[in-house]
Scaffold this motif. Structure first.
Motif, PDB file in Angstrom:
ATOM      1  N   ASP A 388      19.687  74.335  28.396  1.00  0.00           N
ATOM      2  CA  ASP A 388      20.117  73.333  28.980  1.00  0.00           C
ATOM      3  C   ASP A 388      21.249  73.596  30.162  1.00  0.00           C
ATOM      4  O   ASP A 388      21.200  72.837  31.341  1.00  0.00           O
ATOM      5  N   GLN A 389      21.861  74.536  30.008  1.00  0.00           N
ATOM      6  CA  GLN A 389      22.897  75.048  30.931  1.00  0.00           C
ATOM      7  C   GLN A 389      22.004  75.460  32.454  1.00  0.00           C
ATOM      8  O   GLN A 389      22.480  75.250  33.352  1.00  0.00           O
ATOM      9  N   LEU A 390      21.008  76.007  32.179  1.00  0.00           N
ATOM     10  CA  LEU A 390      20.155  76.579  33.136  1.00  0.00           C
ATOM     11  C   LEU A 390      19.554  75.441  34.167  1.00  0.00           C
ATOM     12  O   LEU A 390      19.876  75.667  35.245  1.00  0.00           O
ATOM     13  N   VAL A 391      19.133  74.452  33.424  1.00  0.00           N
ATOM     14  CA  VAL A 391      18.771  73.294  34.333  1.00  0.00           C
ATOM     15  C   VAL A 391      20.144  72.308  34.739  1.00  0.00           C
ATOM     16  O   VAL A 391      20.167  71.980  35.967  1.00  0.00           O
ATOM     17  N   ALA A 392      21.004  72.429  34.014  1.00  0.00           N
ATOM     18  CA  ALA A 392      22.240  71.523  34.572  1.00  0.00           C
ATOM     19  C   ALA A 392      22.794  72.250  35.659  1.00  0.00           C
ATOM     20  O   ALA A 392      23.107  71.613  36.718  1.00  0.00           O
ATOM     21  N   GLN A 393      22.972  73.654  35.600  1.00  0.00           N
ATOM     22  CA  GLN A 393      23.377  74.456  36.554  1.00  0.00           C
ATOM     23  C   GLN A 393      22.594  74.211  37.936  1.00  0.00           C
ATOM     24  O   GLN A 393      22.846  74.264  39.252  1.00  0.00           O
ATOM     25  N   SER A 394      21.291  74.271  37.750  1.00  0.00           N
ATOM     26  CA  SER A 394      20.399  74.370  38.858  1.00  0.00           C
ATOM     27  C   SER A 394      20.357  72.836  39.789  1.00  0.00           C
ATOM     28  O   SER A 394      20.316  72.727  40.891  1.00  0.00           O
ATOM     29  N   ALA A 395      20.583  71.946  38.909  1.00  0.00           N
ATOM     30  CA  ALA A 395      20.934  70.266  39.185  1.00  0.00           C
ATOM     31  C   ALA A 395      22.228  70.407  40.170  1.00  0.00           C
ATOM     32  O   ALA A 395      22.172  69.620  41.464  1.00  0.00           O
ATOM     33  N   SER A 396      23.317  71.021  39.595  1.00  0.00           N
ATOM     34  CA  SER A 396      24.331  71.030  40.340  1.00  0.00           C
ATOM     35  C   SER A 396      24.365  71.886  41.511  1.00  0.00           C
ATOM     36  O   SER A 396      24.850  71.657  42.683  1.00  0.00           O
ATOM     37  N   SER A 397      23.621  72.961  41.441  1.00  0.00           N
ATOM     38  CA  SER A 397      23.359  73.656  42.670  1.00  0.00           C
ATOM     39  C   SER A 397      22.710  73.060  44.013  1.00  0.00           C
ATOM     40  O   SER A 397      23.047  72.956  45.116  1.00  0.00           O
ATOM     41  N   LYS A 398      21.722  72.112  43.524  1.00  0.00           N
ATOM     42  CA  LYS A 398      20.869  71.253  44.417  1.00  0.00           C
ATOM     43  C   LYS A 398      21.698  70.216  45.080  1.00  0.00           C
ATOM     44  O   LYS A 398      21.889  70.122  46.094  1.00  0.00           O
ATOM     45  N   ALA A 399      22.407  69.601  44.205  1.00  0.00           N
ATOM     46  CA  ALA A 399      23.599  68.708  44.737  1.00  0.00           C
ATOM     47  C   ALA A 399      24.638  69.095  45.819  1.00  0.00           C
ATOM     48  O   ALA A 399      25.025  68.615  46.841  1.00  0.00           O
ATOM     49  N   LEU A 400      25.031  70.589  45.431  1.00  0.00           N
ATOM     50  CA  LEU A 400      25.918  71.164  46.223  1.00  0.00           C
ATOM     51  C   LEU A 400      25.337  71.417  47.750  1.00  0.00           C
ATOM     52  O   LEU A 400      25.737  71.210  48.807  1.00  0.00           O
ATOM     53  N   VAL A 401      24.158  72.037  47.711  1.00  0.00           N
ATOM     54  CA  VAL A 401      23.457  72.160  48.745  1.00  0.00           C
ATOM     55  C   VAL A 401      23.113  70.828  49.734  1.00  0.00           C
ATOM     56  O   VAL A 401      23.533  71.018  50.976  1.00  0.00           O
ATOM     57  N   SER A 402      22.776  69.778  49.107  1.00  0.00           N
ATOM     58  CA  SER A 402      22.674  68.378  49.843  1.00  0.00           C
ATOM     59  C   SER A 402      23.847  68.087  50.533  1.00  0.00           C
ATOM     60  O   SER A 402      24.017  67.485  51.491  1.00  0.00           O
ATOM     61  N   GLY A 403      25.133  68.187  49.750  1.00  0.00           N
ATOM     62  CA  GLY A 403      26.301  67.778  50.269  1.00  0.00           C
ATOM     63  C   GLY A 403      26.448  68.572  51.554  1.00  0.00           C
ATOM     64  O   GLY A 403      27.209  67.840  52.519  1.00  0.00           O
ATOM     65  N   THR A 404      26.609  69.860  51.418  1.00  0.00           N
ATOM     66  CA  THR A 404      26.828  70.527  52.688  1.00  0.00           C
ATOM     67  C   THR A 404      25.953  70.240  53.804  1.00  0.00           C
ATOM     68  O   THR A 404      26.550  70.337  54.846  1.00  0.00           O
ATOM     69  N   THR A 405      24.559  70.019  53.486  1.00  0.00           N
ATOM     70  CA  THR A 405      23.704  69.398  54.548  1.00  0.00           C
ATOM     71  C   THR A 405      24.481  68.408  55.416  1.00  0.00           C
ATOM     72  O   THR A 405      24.247  68.127  56.606  1.00  0.00           O
ATOM     73  N   SER A 406      24.703  67.406  54.583  1.00  0.00           N
ATOM     74  CA  SER A 406      24.914  65.870  55.003  1.00  0.00           C
ATOM     75  C   SER A 406      26.121  65.990  55.944  1.00  0.00           C
ATOM     76  O   SER A 406      26.380  65.320  56.709  1.00  0.00           O
TER      77      SER A 406
END
Length: 415
Positions: A388-406
């Motif tokens: 579960d941590q694997l998927v949770a960490q990937s979701a957090s990483s995606k959100a971080l990337v999106s926030g950086t782009t915006s």
């Protein structure tokens, strides 16, 4: 032209001389395996008689295999005396147990001497070794083939050391491999309960009409092995001085094993290997079993054995196995002493670690324990949280990337 030196283990020209009427002397120089020259002589009523006597003496020097501490083994030496020399050296080393010497002697007499004894050292080739090992393997005598390979390899290494062979031919021979092992067998809880009940019922069976029934101590021996993982020889070699039952944490120490040496059962003053010497903590039911055995007051002999025979000598492992089979006839189980060892190892490994199971059994490395003593569960551990941590960490990483782009919008192309 330089004179060719005498080869080690050989002699030079024999010279004869008449010393007085009817008295002849024959002389020759003999070069031993260390390269040292010695002068030998013999006398006789004629030159021919003196020479024959000297030749007999020189041949004995070579055939005896010893000259000033050396050993005469050459490429032309027959393997049968080579086998004898190897055994003699093993005995002289003093590092091999009587049990191992008995095993080595049996392997030589049963398997190696008939196959190689008449061959010369130079004739023991990888092809010759393969022929014997493959014949044993084809007969499904895998353990015998492995033991034969081990002993012959040591013998040929001795030949290499003495310069009689250029290399060890066993090294290039086939490696003996057993078929894939069956899954490790362990006892279930129901089997353990049935077995303990069966051995107690068998021990309490009515005595035969012809006399008094011997005390077998089978229930106590079974409980001790079941609670410690001891080898049967180690269990039967336990002495009272190896126990500390009154301590806050009761223990026993493995200091020996029962072996057969020269056709007689004896207590060997050291266990199977150095790592087999160990101290084991005892569960309550093992303390109770050992106490029951001691309370019977049997004569433990000079060693003070815990589980002696009624004659005060070491109890036979083979006899215990026979009694265990007899006790199980009505219960319908088929348990061997080594099944206790595997069951204990599996329980300890699954409840704690492989390292603990290895230490308890007295193995040199964890690989032996894993391969031969621990039953695989074939069930993967519960790792849901980790995955579960694997998927949770990937979701957090995606959100971080999106926030950086915006945070850095593209600039207007016309700016």
């Amino acid at each position: 032209m330089a004179r060719i030196p005498i080869a080690p283990g050989r002699w030079g020209t024999i010279r004869r001389r008449e010393l007085s009427p009817g008295v002849w002397r024959a002389q020759a120089q003999y070069r031993d395996v260390t390269g040292t020259l010695h002068k030998y002589e013999a006398r006789g009523s004629s030159g021919a008689v003196a020479q024959r006597r000297l030749e007999d003496k020189l041949h004995r020097l070579t055939a005896d295999g010893t000259t000033h501490g050396g050993t005469a083994i050459s490429p032309e030496t027959r393997m049968s005396p080579v086998f004898d020399q190897w055994l003699a050296e093993k005995r002289a080393e003093g590092q091999v147990t009587p049990q191992s010497l008995t095993t080595y002697t049996g392997t030589l007499e049963r398997d190696l001497r008939p196959a190689f004894g008449a061959l010369r050292v130079r004739e023991v080739t990888p092809v010759a070794v393969n022929r014997v090992l493959m014949a044993l393997s084809s007969s499904q005598k895998y353990d015998t083939a492995r033991q034969a390979r081990n002993v012959l390899s040591q013998v040929m290494m001795m030949c290499v050391r003495y310069g009689a062979a250029p290399f060890n031919p066993v090294r290039d021979a086939v490696t003996v491999r057993k078929p894939k092992r069956a899954e490790v067998r362990t006892l279930g809880l129901e089997d353990i309960a049935l077995l303990r009940k069966a051995v107690r019922a068998w021990e309490d069976r009515p005595a035969l009409a012809r006399g008094r029934r011997n005390v077998t101590l089978l229930p106590q021996i079974v409980d001790t092995m079941l609670g410690t993982g001891l080898r049967i020889g180690e269990c039967l070699a336990l002495r009272e001085r190896d126990l500390d039952l009154a301590a806050d944490v009761p223990t026993l120490t493995v200091t020996g094993t029962v072996v057969r040496a020269d056709g007689k059962l004896v207590r060997q003053a050291k266990p199977k290997s150095d790592t087999s010497r160990r101290t084991i903590t005892l569960p309550e039911f093992v303390v109770a079993a050992i106490t029951q055995a001691l309370d019977l007051g049997l004569d433990g002999g000079p060693d003070g054995l815990v589980f002696p025979s009624t004659a005060g000598t070491p109890r036979s492992p083979g006899r215990v196995r026979e009694q265990l089979r007899a006790a199980q006839e009505e219960a319908g189980t088929s348990v061997t002493p080594h099944d206790f060892r595997r069951t204990v190892a599996t329980q300890v490994a699954n409840a704690t670690t492989i390292g603990n199971a290895t230490a308890l059994l007295g193995h040199a490395d964890e690989g032996t324990t894993v391969r031969h003593y621990v039953k695989r569960t074939h069930v993967a551990p519960d790792l849901r949280t980790v995955i579960d941590q694997l998927v949770a960490q990937s979701a957090s990483s995606k959100a971080l990337v999106s926030g950086t782009t915006s945070a850095h919008p593209k600039r207007d192309a016309t700016a």
